[in-house]
Design an enzyme around this catalytic site. Sequence first.
Site, PDB file in Angstrom:
ATOM      1  N   GLU A  40       0.830  -1.210   0.000  1.00  0.00           N
ATOM      2  CA  GLU A  40       0.000   0.000   0.000  1.00  0.00           C
ATOM      3  C   GLU A  40       0.863   1.258   0.000  1.00  0.00           C
ATOM      4  OE1 GLU A  40      -2.652  -0.619  -1.069  1.00  0.00           O
ATOM      5  OE2 GLU A  40      -4.250  -0.772   0.407  1.00  0.00           O
TER       6      GLU A  40
ATOM      7  N   THR B 171      -5.375   7.598  -5.538  1.00  0.00           N
ATOM      8  CA  THR B 171      -5.490   7.654  -4.076  1.00  0.00           C
ATOM      9  C   THR B 171      -4.614   8.776  -3.515  1.00  0.00           C
ATOM     10  OG1 THR B 171      -5.980   5.312  -3.937  1.00  0.00           O
ATOM     11  CG2 THR B 171      -5.150   6.335  -1.942  1.00  0.00           C
TER      12      THR B 171
END
Length: 305
Positions: A128, A180
């Site tokens: 991530e 994101t």
Amino acid sequence: MKKIKIQAPATVANLVCGFDILGMAINNPYDDMEIQLLETPEIIIKHTDGFGLPEKALENVAGIVLLKIQEDLNLKNGFEVIIHKNIKPGSGLGSSAASAAGAAFGANALLGNILSKEELVHFAMYGEELASGVRHADNIAPCLFGGITLVKSSNPVDIIPLNPLDLFVTAVHPQVEVKTSDARQILKKNIQMKDAVTQWGNIAGLVAGIMKNDHALIGRTLHDVIVEPVRSILIPKFDEIKSKSMEAGALGGGISGSGPSIFMLSETQEISEKIAALMKSTYQEISVENLVYISKINNTGIKIV
Ligand code: HSE
């Protein structure tokens, strides 16, 4: 040497009000991965999905996770991973988390399950970090644990699996790009006390609703006064889809993760199908291509197939 096939599900992070702390696994879509333990120390990544994702181990979210596991466990073995992605990158449905958590889960299974789920979350967060610059666990935790999870803390990793729910999830992925990292950058750095109070009332109420299996309470608490007002501007027709879905009988919903996907929870298949149809037609009206998924909450998480 040993080889396994796994399926890693898509996930809906935040669950509207629980920015970076709540997440839910869903049955559709999911990624297929094949992982092999090698006698040699290479980390080999191959994608068969045509999304053009990097295959160099250091630049790939699955690769970086395996490199970290190899380094920290002092392994002489390497891994070969073949990834067939069905969760589109950049959809807000936890595509990077599926690869990262899948790599950690698969490596652990091949090594004889020597790591705990919390340790797998720790390793998968390196993926991530590579994908978005932030070590957040709200997609990874539900992907690994299944169901709905609360990330009480990501350092040290403290995950609380919540009550499994029998609900339908309709998600639409309009084909517009929302990164994101950009969707995080636009968020306000400071929030007003009155908004914080509203938000933590909703989060606490939502967790209580999930634990009591109280659908009405879940519906009442799926509200976000902090993140959604800022991010929804990036998503075409967001307000319209939300209000039409509520009229069609949705319990509630909002942005999936950092978007652009939108998800809605409902109690019946009939309502979930109505919502799917209105999501499709709303985007068709403005010629925005989209993918719609109807699924149940996935209470298993990543599994060997
Ligand atoms: N909690 C993260 C965010 C999820 O909203 O930025 C990203 O998928």
